[in-house]
Design a protein around this motif. Structure first.
Motif, PDB file in Angstrom:
ATOM      1  N   ALA A 221      92.688 -28.852 -46.472  1.00 63.24           N
ATOM      2  CA  ALA A 221      92.220 -28.168 -47.687  1.00 63.24           C
ATOM      3  C   ALA A 221      92.502 -29.020 -48.923  1.00 63.24           C
ATOM      4  CB  ALA A 221      92.912 -26.812 -47.818  1.00 63.24           C
ATOM      5  N   THR A 222      93.657 -29.693 -48.933  1.00 63.31           N
ATOM      6  CA  THR A 222      93.980 -30.560 -50.063  1.00 63.31           C
ATOM      7  C   THR A 222      93.018 -31.732 -50.150  1.00 63.31           C
ATOM      8  OG1 THR A 222      96.320 -29.961 -49.860  1.00 63.31           O
ATOM      9  CG2 THR A 222      95.799 -31.955 -51.106  1.00 63.31           C
ATOM     10  N   ARG A 223      92.708 -32.336 -48.985  1.00 59.01           N
ATOM     11  CA  ARG A 223      91.752 -33.451 -48.984  1.00 59.01           C
ATOM     12  C   ARG A 223      90.378 -33.001 -49.443  1.00 59.01           C
ATOM     13  NH1 ARG A 223      94.614 -34.930 -44.194  1.00 59.01           N
ATOM     14  NH2 ARG A 223      93.144 -33.744 -42.928  1.00 59.01           N
ATOM     15  N   THR A 224      89.962 -31.812 -48.977  1.00 58.14           N
ATOM     16  CA  THR A 224      88.652 -31.299 -49.379  1.00 58.14           C
ATOM     17  C   THR A 224      88.601 -31.034 -50.878  1.00 58.14           C
ATOM     18  OG1 THR A 224      88.355 -30.273 -47.204  1.00 58.14           O
ATOM     19  CG2 THR A 224      86.990 -29.449 -49.006  1.00 58.14           C
ATOM     20  N   ALA A 225      89.664 -30.424 -51.407  1.00 52.30           N
ATOM     21  CA  ALA A 225      89.713 -30.150 -52.842  1.00 52.30           C
ATOM     22  C   ALA A 225      89.697 -31.444 -53.648  1.00 52.30           C
ATOM     23  CB  ALA A 225      90.951 -29.329 -53.166  1.00 52.30           C
ATOM     24  N   GLU A 226      90.407 -32.456 -53.158  1.00 56.18           N
ATOM     25  CA  GLU A 226      90.440 -33.730 -53.874  1.00 56.18           C
ATOM     26  C   GLU A 226      89.080 -34.410 -53.833  1.00 56.18           C
ATOM     27  OE1 GLU A 226      92.266 -36.715 -56.175  1.00 56.18           O
ATOM     28  OE2 GLU A 226      92.718 -34.615 -55.733  1.00 56.18           O
ATOM     29  N   ARG A 227      88.411 -34.368 -52.671  1.00 54.11           N
ATOM     30  CA  ARG A 227      87.066 -34.948 -52.593  1.00 54.11           C
ATOM     31  C   ARG A 227      86.110 -34.230 -53.534  1.00 54.11           C
ATOM     32  NH1 ARG A 227      88.161 -35.300 -46.881  1.00 54.11           N
ATOM     33  NH2 ARG A 227      87.135 -33.288 -46.572  1.00 54.11           N
ATOM     34  N   THR A 228      86.244 -32.892 -53.600  1.00 58.17           N
ATOM     35  CA  THR A 228      85.385 -32.121 -54.497  1.00 58.17           C
ATOM     36  C   THR A 228      85.643 -32.492 -55.947  1.00 58.17           C
ATOM     37  OG1 THR A 228      85.363 -30.278 -52.921  1.00 58.17           O
ATOM     38  CG2 THR A 228      84.727 -29.787 -55.189  1.00 58.17           C
ATOM     39  N   ARG A 229      86.923 -32.642 -56.302  1.00 56.84           N
ATOM     40  CA  ARG A 229      87.266 -33.006 -57.677  1.00 56.84           C
ATOM     41  C   ARG A 229      86.708 -34.377 -58.039  1.00 56.84           C
ATOM     42  NH1 ARG A 229      90.812 -35.836 -60.638  1.00 56.84           N
ATOM     43  NH2 ARG A 229      91.680 -36.820 -58.783  1.00 56.84           N
ATOM     44  N   ILE A 230      86.848 -35.333 -57.111  1.00 54.95           N
ATOM     45  CA  ILE A 230      86.330 -36.678 -57.374  1.00 54.95           C
ATOM     46  C   ILE A 230      84.814 -36.650 -57.518  1.00 54.95           C
ATOM     47  CG2 ILE A 230      86.076 -38.979 -56.388  1.00 54.95           C
ATOM     48  CD1 ILE A 230      88.811 -38.525 -55.040  1.00 54.95           C
ATOM     49  N   ALA A 231      84.147 -35.869 -56.645  1.00 55.22           N
ATOM     50  CA  ALA A 231      82.685 -35.767 -56.731  1.00 55.22           C
ATOM     51  C   ALA A 231      82.257 -35.186 -58.075  1.00 55.22           C
ATOM     52  CB  ALA A 231      82.159 -34.900 -55.585  1.00 55.22           C
ATOM     53  N   ARG A 232      82.989 -34.192 -58.563  1.00 53.06           N
ATOM     54  CA  ARG A 232      82.646 -33.611 -59.864  1.00 53.06           C
ATOM     55  C   ARG A 232      82.810 -34.627 -60.974  1.00 53.06           C
ATOM     56  NH1 ARG A 232      86.195 -28.121 -59.105  1.00 53.06           N
ATOM     57  NH2 ARG A 232      84.795 -26.999 -57.704  1.00 53.06           N
TER      58      ARG A 232
ATOM     59  N   ARG B  87      99.527 -25.060 -39.538  1.00 50.47           N
ATOM     60  CA  ARG B  87      99.419 -24.663 -40.947  1.00 50.47           C
ATOM     61  C   ARG B  87      99.432 -25.891 -41.854  1.00 50.47           C
ATOM     62  NH1 ARG B  87     102.176 -24.100 -45.415  1.00 50.47           N
ATOM     63  NH2 ARG B  87     103.996 -25.089 -44.471  1.00 50.47           N
ATOM     64  N   ARG B  88     100.300 -26.837 -41.549  1.00 49.15           N
ATOM     65  CA  ARG B  88     100.359 -28.050 -42.362  1.00 49.15           C
ATOM     66  C   ARG B  88      99.066 -28.843 -42.273  1.00 49.15           C
ATOM     67  NH1 ARG B  88     106.507 -30.447 -41.385  1.00 49.15           N
ATOM     68  NH2 ARG B  88     107.617 -28.685 -42.340  1.00 49.15           N
ATOM     69  N   LEU B  89      98.464 -28.876 -41.075  1.00 45.85           N
ATOM     70  CA  LEU B  89      97.179 -29.567 -40.933  1.00 45.85           C
ATOM     71  C   LEU B  89      96.104 -28.889 -41.775  1.00 45.85           C
ATOM     72  CD1 LEU B  89      97.059 -30.400 -37.106  1.00 45.85           C
ATOM     73  CD2 LEU B  89      97.309 -31.999 -39.009  1.00 45.85           C
ATOM     74  N   ARG B  90      96.098 -27.539 -41.764  1.00 44.08           N
ATOM     75  CA  ARG B  90      95.097 -26.823 -42.567  1.00 44.08           C
ATOM     76  C   ARG B  90      95.312 -27.065 -44.048  1.00 44.08           C
ATOM     77  NH1 ARG B  90      96.217 -22.479 -38.957  1.00 44.08           N
ATOM     78  NH2 ARG B  90      97.465 -21.477 -40.586  1.00 44.08           N
ATOM     79  N   VAL B  91      96.582 -27.062 -44.479  1.00 41.29           N
ATOM     80  CA  VAL B  91      96.872 -27.311 -45.891  1.00 41.29           C
ATOM     81  C   VAL B  91      96.459 -28.729 -46.276  1.00 41.29           C
ATOM     82  CG1 VAL B  91      98.736 -27.582 -47.574  1.00 41.29           C
ATOM     83  CG2 VAL B  91      98.732 -25.619 -46.037  1.00 41.29           C
ATOM     84  N   ALA B  92      96.759 -29.698 -45.401  1.00 46.09           N
ATOM     85  CA  ALA B  92      96.388 -31.083 -45.692  1.00 46.09           C
ATOM     86  C   ALA B  92      94.879 -31.243 -45.771  1.00 46.09           C
ATOM     87  CB  ALA B  92      96.967 -32.011 -44.619  1.00 46.09           C
TER      88      ALA B  92
END
Length: 398
Positions: free
Chosen positions: A187-198, A180-185
Motif C-alpha cells: 500500500a505504501t509503494r502504491t501510494a508513493e507511485r500515485t504521488r509521483i504520478a500526480r 500485514r507488513r507485506l500489505r502495508v508495504a
C-alpha cells in the motif's frame, strides 16, 4: 577541551545489534548449553520430569550421553525443528526408561514448542508420527517398571499437545504479522507511485501545455520579429522551469542526488507563495488572468499551500487547453484554518491545437484535497465556461 565518551548504553546497543545479526543456531546454543550444564549439577540429579514410580538411577557415564542427546539439539530448534524434536524425544525416552529423571528433560517441551512454531512442511505427518511414537514410549516406560495409569499418560499427552498448539498459534500469529507488513508495504509503494504520478502530471502537463500554446502562437508572429522573439524567449523560460521542477522530483526520489537548492527554488515543494509566478507564466502564454489574493497564508499551512498551488496550476492548465484566450479569474482566500481557491473562466476561448487531456489532473486534485479533509468541485458554469473550487484545511491560524 571537550571529551566525548561513549556511554554504556551505546556499547550495549551495539552488542545487542551484533547478537541479532548472528545465525539462529549461535543464538540458541546458550540455551542448549545452559540446560546441559544444569543437568550436571549434583543437587539437580533426579529433579527432572518423572513418569511413574520408577526409582531414580544414579548419574553415570550413560547419563552423560543422554544429557548430550537431550540438550544439544536445542541449538538447532529453529533451523531444523523436526530433527531437534526427534533427537530430544529419543533422549527423553532413554532418560525415563533408564530412570535418570534429569533436568535435561525440560528440553522436550522446548523442542515441541519450537517445532509447532517453526516447522513449515509436513506438520500433520509429524503430529501423527509423534502421537504413534508417544504410544510406543508409554509401553516402553511401563515395561521398564513405571506402572503409570492410562489416564496419567493421557494427561501427559494432552499437555504435550497443548504445547504444540501454543507453538502453532505463535506460527500463525507470526505469519499474519508478516502478511500485514507485506500489505502495508504494498500500500505504501502504491501510494508513493500515485504521488509521483500526480507530481509528474502537474509539472509536465502545465509546462508542456504552455509551451505548445506559445509555439502555436509563434507561427503567426513571423511578420513581427520583436513579438516572435519575446514568445520564443517565453517558451525557453517555460522549458527551463519544467526542467527545474523535474530535477526537484528527482531529488525527492533519490536522496543521494542532493537537495538542489541552488537552482530556482529547486530544493522545496511549490506553495501558494509561488502563485504570482504561475499566473505571470500563464499570462505570457497569451491567457488573460485576473488574480486576487485575500488574507495571508498561515504559518503552519504546509501541505495545504502546496495543494492550493496545484489546484490553481491544474485549473489554469485546463483553461490553456480548452479555452485559450478566454478571461480567467483566480481567487485564493486565506481565512482562519483553511484556504479557499476558485478558478473560473467565461468559456469564450478556443481549444488549443495538439493538446489533449487524460482526466487524471482533476481526479488527482480531488484526492489530494480529500486527503487533507477538504472539499473539491469542478463544474461547468451556467453561462459557459468552467469553475473549479477547493476548500483546503490549513491547520493553523492566519
Amino acid at each position: 577541551m571537550i571529551v566525548l565518551r561513549r556511554g554504556p548504553a551505546m556499547g550495549a546497543g551495539r552488542i545487542a545489534e551484533a547478537w541479532r545479526r548472528c545465525d539462529v543456531v549461535v543464538r540458541d546454543l546458550p540455551l542448549a548449553l545452559a540446560l546441559a550444564a544444569s543437568s550436571f549439577v549434583p543437587a539437580f540429579h533426579g529433579k527432572g520430569t518423572q513418569i511413574g514410580e520408577m526409582a531414580t538411577r544414579p548419574f553415570d557415564a550413560l547419563a552423560v550421553l543422554v544429557v548430550v542427546l537431550e540438550c544439544l539439539p536445542v541449538a538447532v530448534r529453529r533451523r531444523w525443528p523436526a530433527l531437534c524434536l526427534v533427537l530430544v524425544s529419543l533422549g527423553f525416552t532413554f532418560d525415563q526408561v533408564r530412570g535418570y529423571h534429569l533436568v535435561a528433560g525440560t528440553a522436550l517441551p522446548i523442542a515441541l514448542l519450537s517445532a509447532g512454531a517453526h516447522l513449515e512442511f509436513r506438520r500433520r505427518t509429524v503430529m501423527l508420527v509423534g502421537s504413534a511414537a508417544f504410544v510406543a514410549f508409554a509401553f516402553a516406560v511401563n515395561r521398564a517398571g513405571a506402572n503409570e495409569r492410562v489416564d496419567e499418560y493421557v494427561t501427559f499427552y494432552l499437555a504435550l499437545a497443548l504445547i504444540w498448539g501454543v507453538g502453532s498459534w505463535l506460527r500463525s500469529t507470526r505469519a499474519a504479522e508478516a502478511e500485514r507488513r507485506l500489505r502495508v508495504a504494498e500500500a505504501t509503494r502504491t501510494a508513493e507511485r500515485t504521488r509521483i504520478a500526480r507530481e509528474l502530471h502537474d509539472v509536465v502537463t502545465h509546462h508542456v501545455t504552455a509551451m505548445v500554446v506559445q509555439a502555436e502562437a509563434a507561427r503567426y508572429l513571423v511578420a513581427a520579429p520583436d513579438r516572435l522573439d519575446e514568445t520564443l524567449t517565453t517558451v525557453t523560460d517555460t522549458g527551463r522551469r519544467a526542467i527545474a521542477d523535474l530535477r526537484h522530483l528527482l531529488d525527492l526520489l533519490n536522496p543521494d542526488h542532493g537537495t538542489g537548492t541552488g537552482d530556482g527554488g529547486l530544493g522545496r515543494a511549490p506553495s501558494a507563495g509561488d502563485l504570482d509566478a504561475l499566473v505571470e507564466q500563464t499570462r505570457r502564454a497569451g491567457q488573460p488572468v485576473e488574480f486576487t489574493r485575500v488574507g495571508e497564508a498561515a504559518v503552519a499551512a504546509g501541505s495545504a499551500e502546496s495543494v492550493a498551488f496545484r489546484v490553481v496550476q491544474e485549473a489554469l492548465t485546463n483553461v490553456l487547453k480548452y479555452a485559450h484566450g478566454s478571461r480567467a479569474e483566480v481567487e485564493v482566500r486565506y481565512a482562519g484554518r483553511e484556504i479557499t481557491v476558485e478558478v473560473g473562466n467565461d468559456g469564450s476561448g478556443s481549444r488549443a491545437a495538439a493538446v489533449g487531456g487524460s482526466g487524471r489532473g482533476l481526479a488527482g486534485l480531488s484526492e489530494r484535497v480529500a486527503a487533507l479533509g477538504g472539499e473539491f468541485s469542478a463544474d461547468p458554469r451556467p453561462g459557459g465556461g468552467f469553475l473549479v473550487r477547493a476548500r483546503i484545511p490549513s491547520g493553523g491560524a492566519s
